[in-house]
Design a protein around this motif. Structure first.
Motif, short mmCIF file in Angstrom:
data_model
loop_
_atom_site.label_atom_id
_atom_site.label_comp_id
_atom_site.label_asym_id
_atom_site.label_seq_id
_atom_site.Cartn_x
_atom_site.Cartn_y
_atom_site.Cartn_z
N GLY A 190 10.91 -16.67 10.02
CA GLY A 190 10.34 -15.33 10.13
C GLY A 190 8.97 -15.29 10.76
O GLY A 190 8.41 -14.22 10.96
N GLY A 191 8.42 -16.46 11.10
CA GLY A 191 7.10 -16.50 11.70
C GLY A 191 6.01 -16.23 10.68
O GLY A 191 6.25 -16.11 9.47
N ALA A 192 4.78 -16.13 11.17
CA ALA A 192 3.65 -15.86 10.28
C ALA A 192 3.78 -14.48 9.64
O ALA A 192 4.42 -13.58 10.19
CB ALA A 192 2.34 -15.96 11.07
N ARG A 193 3.15 -14.32 8.47
CA ARG A 193 3.17 -13.04 7.78
C ARG A 193 1.77 -12.46 7.69
O ARG A 193 0.78 -13.20 7.62
CB ARG A 193 3.69 -13.21 6.34
N ALA A 194 1.71 -11.13 7.67
CA ALA A 194 0.45 -10.45 7.37
C ALA A 194 0.35 -10.29 5.85
O ALA A 194 1.36 -10.30 5.15
CB ALA A 194 0.40 -9.10 8.05
N HIS A 195 -0.88 -10.17 5.36
CA HIS A 195 -1.09 -9.97 3.92
C HIS A 195 -2.05 -8.81 3.71
O HIS A 195 -3.09 -8.71 4.37
CB HIS A 195 -1.63 -11.25 3.28
N CYS A 196 -1.68 -7.94 2.77
CA CYS A 196 -2.49 -6.77 2.47
C CYS A 196 -3.87 -7.20 1.98
O CYS A 196 -3.98 -8.07 1.11
CB CYS A 196 -1.79 -5.92 1.41
N PRO A 197 -4.96 -6.59 2.50
CA PRO A 197 -6.30 -6.97 2.06
C PRO A 197 -6.63 -6.47 0.65
O PRO A 197 -7.58 -6.94 0.02
CB PRO A 197 -7.20 -6.29 3.09
N TRP A 198 -5.81 -5.52 0.14
CA TRP A 198 -6.09 -4.95 -1.18
C TRP A 198 -5.31 -5.64 -2.30
O TRP A 198 -5.87 -5.92 -3.36
CB TRP A 198 -5.77 -3.44 -1.19
N CYS A 199 -4.01 -5.88 -2.09
CA CYS A 199 -3.18 -6.45 -3.16
C CYS A 199 -2.52 -7.76 -2.78
O CYS A 199 -1.77 -8.34 -3.56
CB CYS A 199 -2.11 -5.45 -3.60
N ASP A 200 -2.77 -8.24 -1.55
CA ASP A 200 -2.25 -9.52 -1.05
C ASP A 200 -0.73 -9.53 -0.88
O ASP A 200 -0.12 -10.59 -0.82
CB ASP A 200 -2.67 -10.67 -1.96
N ALA A 201 -0.10 -8.38 -0.81
CA ALA A 201 1.35 -8.34 -0.60
C ALA A 201 1.70 -8.90 0.77
O ALA A 201 1.05 -8.56 1.76
CB ALA A 201 1.86 -6.91 -0.72
N PRO A 202 2.73 -9.77 0.87
CA PRO A 202 3.15 -10.26 2.18
C PRO A 202 3.86 -9.17 2.96
O PRO A 202 4.64 -8.39 2.41
CB PRO A 202 4.09 -11.41 1.82
N ILE A 203 3.60 -9.11 4.27
CA ILE A 203 4.18 -8.09 5.13
C ILE A 203 4.82 -8.77 6.33
O ILE A 203 4.14 -9.46 7.10
CB ILE A 203 3.11 -7.09 5.60
N SER A 204 6.12 -8.59 6.50
CA SER A 204 6.82 -9.22 7.61
C SER A 204 6.39 -8.59 8.93
O SER A 204 6.17 -7.38 9.03
CB SER A 204 8.33 -9.05 7.43
N LEU A 205 6.28 -9.43 9.95
CA LEU A 205 5.93 -8.96 11.29
C LEU A 205 7.10 -9.05 12.25
O LEU A 205 6.95 -8.87 13.46
CB LEU A 205 4.75 -9.79 11.84
N VAL A 206 8.30 -9.31 11.71
CA VAL A 206 9.47 -9.55 12.55
C VAL A 206 9.97 -8.27 13.19
O VAL A 206 10.35 -8.26 14.36
CB VAL A 206 10.60 -10.21 11.73
N LYS A 207 9.99 -7.18 12.44
CA LYS A 207 10.66 -5.97 12.92
C LYS A 207 9.71 -4.96 13.57
O LYS A 207 10.05 -3.79 13.68
CB LYS A 207 11.42 -5.32 11.76
#
Length: 342
Positions: A295-312
């Motif tokens: 899935g490649g690298a992921r983004a992470h929320c600066p507030w709650c650190d939730a992982p966010i996919s960058l694939v779609k």
């Protein structure tokens, strides 16, 4: 010499690629192929799954005189390239028909925002013929790298024509080597699997000076965290980077692919404190956890650190008209001009 295709088409339309099937799947196919109606995509004649004495998997024609002529050496090279590209989490197809069949790529490697063909050319042809085929690939939006089994006098790999010397092994069932220059300037031979990984992760030096780049800058689009529902600036791309044939052909590197170019990843990581100080709402990009590399690298929320996919992400987020806000790696706001991305 005879054809040893890696692709077969079943009577139900299923595409079966020998290189990607596990040993168990391959043995099961060998036991059931008579009911599958397997045919070669190259000529439409019947084929059977075969394993060489050294374990290479391929399809063999059942007595048909196929016009395609490929050696075991060619089959092994395609298999090694395909497996190495797939290990990077990329979509891979061998013997792929392009442009309504006008071109057939030995190995086609797809990413959500680009496509690359790898051609194995063992029989000697004029350089102008390779350049002509390279132009045809470019007209359909596919970049191409060449592995040739002979010396091309006076030629060195270039950005516009990545042509590399493939060194034949002493035995027909061994893995070939490629003559390359790595990012540290060391020239020598490397195994074909290692070469493929180097090529697709930016560790190949090309002949001639690199294109100059402006100050690298982070691009974001306005979004919302799926977990905490707070507004975020979603880091989508790093722009104004040195041009890379595979991952940053216009000087635009997707944040998803940032970890695939170690030098730029290190540059970005060192800039994170300044970026977050200037833009607290900016997501950070990290290396994916083990098992999630596809899935490649992921983004992470600066507030709650939730992982966010960058694939779609839609493809046009990498076009300048969709860029929301930009910052240099020093944390300074930056406004892209009409020539910001090459």
């Amino acid at each position: 010499m005879f054809s040893m295709p890696l692709l077969a088409i079943a009577s139900d339309g299923a595409r079966l690629e020998a290189w990607m099937m596990s040993s168990a799947e391959w043995e099961a196919l060998k036991a059931s192929y008579r009911t599958r109606g397997l045919t070669a995509d190259c000529c439409g004649s019947a084929v059977v799954p075969v394993t060489s004495q050294t374990g290479w998997q391929f399809f063999c024609h059942k007595g048909a005189d196929c016009p395609v002529r490929e050696s075991p050496y060619h089959m092994i090279a395609k298999t090694v390239v395909a497996r190495a590209a797939a290990a990077l989490g990329l979509d891979v197809t061998t013997e792929a028909r392009l442009n309504d069949g006008a071109a057939i790529a030995d190995v086609l490697i797809r990413h959500p925002s680009w496509a690359v063909a790898v051609e194995v050319q063992l029989s000697r042809i004029p350089l102008i013929a390779i350049e002509d085929r390279q132009e045809r690939y470019q007209t359909i939006g596919v970049r191409c790298a060449w592995l040739v089994g002979y010396d091309v006098p006076g030629h060195h790999p270039r950005q516009d024509l990545p042509l590399f010397r493939l060194v034949r092994p002493k035995t027909t069932d061994a893995v070939p080597h490629v003559i390359v220059t790595d990012a540290d300037g060391h020239s020598g031979r490397t195994g074909l699997a290692g070469f493929t990984t180097m090529l697709l992760t930016g560790r190949i030096n090309f002949q001639g000076p690199a294109m100059p780049a402006s100050a690298p800058a982070v691009v974001s689009i306005t979004s919302e965290c799926w977990r905490c529902r707070r507004d975020i600036d979603l880091f989508t791309a790093l722009i104004n980077v040195p041009e890379h044939t595979i991952f940053a052909p216009r000087g635009v590197l997707s944040a998803r692919d940032l970890t695939k170019i170690p030098q730029l990843m290190a540059l970005y990581r060192s800039a994170i404190p300044k970026l977050l100080k200037a833009v607290p709402s900016l997501t950070t990009v990290r290396t994916p956890p083990p098992g999630k590399e596809a899935g490649g690298a992921r983004a992470h929320c600066p507030w709650c650190d939730a992982p966010i996919s960058l694939v779609k992400l839609p493809d046009d987020v990498f076009d300048s008209h969709r860029w929301g806000r930009c910052w240099t790696l020093s944390g300074d706001p930056w406004i892209p001009g009409p020539t910001a991305a090459r």
